[in-house]
Motif scaffolding. Structure first.
Motif, PDB file in Angstrom:
ATOM      1  N   VAL A  66       0.840  -1.208   0.000  1.00 20.60           N
ATOM      2  CA  VAL A  66       0.000   0.000   0.000  1.00 20.60           C
ATOM      3  C   VAL A  66       0.874   1.257   0.000  1.00 20.60           C
ATOM      4  O   VAL A  66       0.624   2.205  -0.747  1.00 20.60           O
ATOM      5  N   GLY A  67       1.914   1.272   0.841  1.00 17.48           N
ATOM      6  CA  GLY A  67       2.816   2.423   0.881  1.00 17.48           C
ATOM      7  C   GLY A  67       3.469   2.681  -0.463  1.00 17.48           C
ATOM      8  O   GLY A  67       3.586   3.830  -0.903  1.00 17.48           O
ATOM      9  N   TYR A  68       3.881   1.625  -1.129  1.00 10.55           N
ATOM     10  CA  TYR A  68       4.495   1.746  -2.454  1.00 10.55           C
ATOM     11  C   TYR A  68       3.482   2.290  -3.468  1.00 10.55           C
ATOM     12  O   TYR A  68       3.792   3.205  -4.233  1.00 10.55           O
ATOM     13  N   GLU A  69       2.288   1.729  -3.464  1.00 14.52           N
ATOM     14  CA  GLU A  69       1.255   2.184  -4.402  1.00 14.52           C
ATOM     15  C   GLU A  69       0.920   3.658  -4.174  1.00 14.52           C
ATOM     16  O   GLU A  69       0.736   4.413  -5.136  1.00 14.52           O
ATOM     17  N   GLN A  70       0.848   4.082  -2.924  1.00 11.57           N
ATOM     18  CA  GLN A  70       0.582   5.493  -2.635  1.00 11.57           C
ATOM     19  C   GLN A  70       1.748   6.364  -3.102  1.00 11.57           C
ATOM     20  O   GLN A  70       1.535   7.404  -3.727  1.00 11.57           O
TER      21      GLN A  70
END
Length: 194
Positions: A66-70
């Motif tokens: 999720v952090g990467y996608e954000q």
């Protein structure tokens, strides 16, 4: 993408904690994922890659994904991997799980802390969870999921997930809404314990 609300996962999970649990900080994991060309992969593929190839535990694999996608603009805060918009809240309440569920399922009791909201219960596991359609006076709708955990001291930890929201603005509005309404629920249950 613009209009994101709330704190990004990278702000909630520090480099120090991430490094201690996984061996790398955010920049280290982003470099690994960039080298793997993760921007071309699905959420499930990224999380599986982290879990399988890097032996990362499920919660951390999801958090890093999720952090990467954000960070790469693939999703905004509050947006799921399927594009749906969601928010959540939690509270520890001085009441047993049955009483907490009653506060959601009994229309009279619910009206005292959550006025103007209609719930259509779709699934109920007594003392454990509830899923329901949600609608309020503003005409907004969505999906509500509750998780309950009874604590050894008789209190209940309640998690509320509110999904199928319209957009980032609805996420921000309902994040504030649930913070306020869960505080009202806490007050009600503490004033009128069963």
């Amino acid at each position: 993408m613009s209009g994101s609300t709330g704190r990004r996962i990278t702000e909630k999970l520090s480099d120090e904690v991430l490094r201690g649990a996984t061996g790398r900080d955010w920049a280290g994991w982003f470099a690994v994922l960039d080298a793997w060309d993760a921007t071309r992969r699905s959420h499930a593929e990224i999380a599986a890659f982290l879990g399988t190839e890097h032996r990362m535990g499920g919660w951390y694999a999801q958090s890093v994904t999720v952090g990467y996608e954000q960070a790469r603009g693939l999703r905004q805060v509050g947006q799921s991997s399927t594009g749906d918009w969601n928010t959540s809240g939690s509270r520890t309440l001085a009441a047993g799980p049955e009483r907490v569920l009653d506060a959601f399922t009994d229309p009279e009791l619910r009206g005292r802390w959550l006025p103007g909201v209609d719930l259509s219960v779709r699934g109920l596991r007594p003392g454990k969870s509830l899923s329901a359609g949600f609608s309020d006076a503003s005409g907004d709708a969505g999906w509500l999921t509750l998780w309950l955990e009874e604590l050894p001291d008789g209190r209940t930890r309640l998690g509320v997930g509110h999904g199928k929201l319209a957009d980032a603005e609805a996420v921000a509005r309902y994040k504030a809404f649930w913070k306020e309404r869960l505080a009202a629920l806490k007050s009600l249950l503490e004033e009128e314990p069963r």
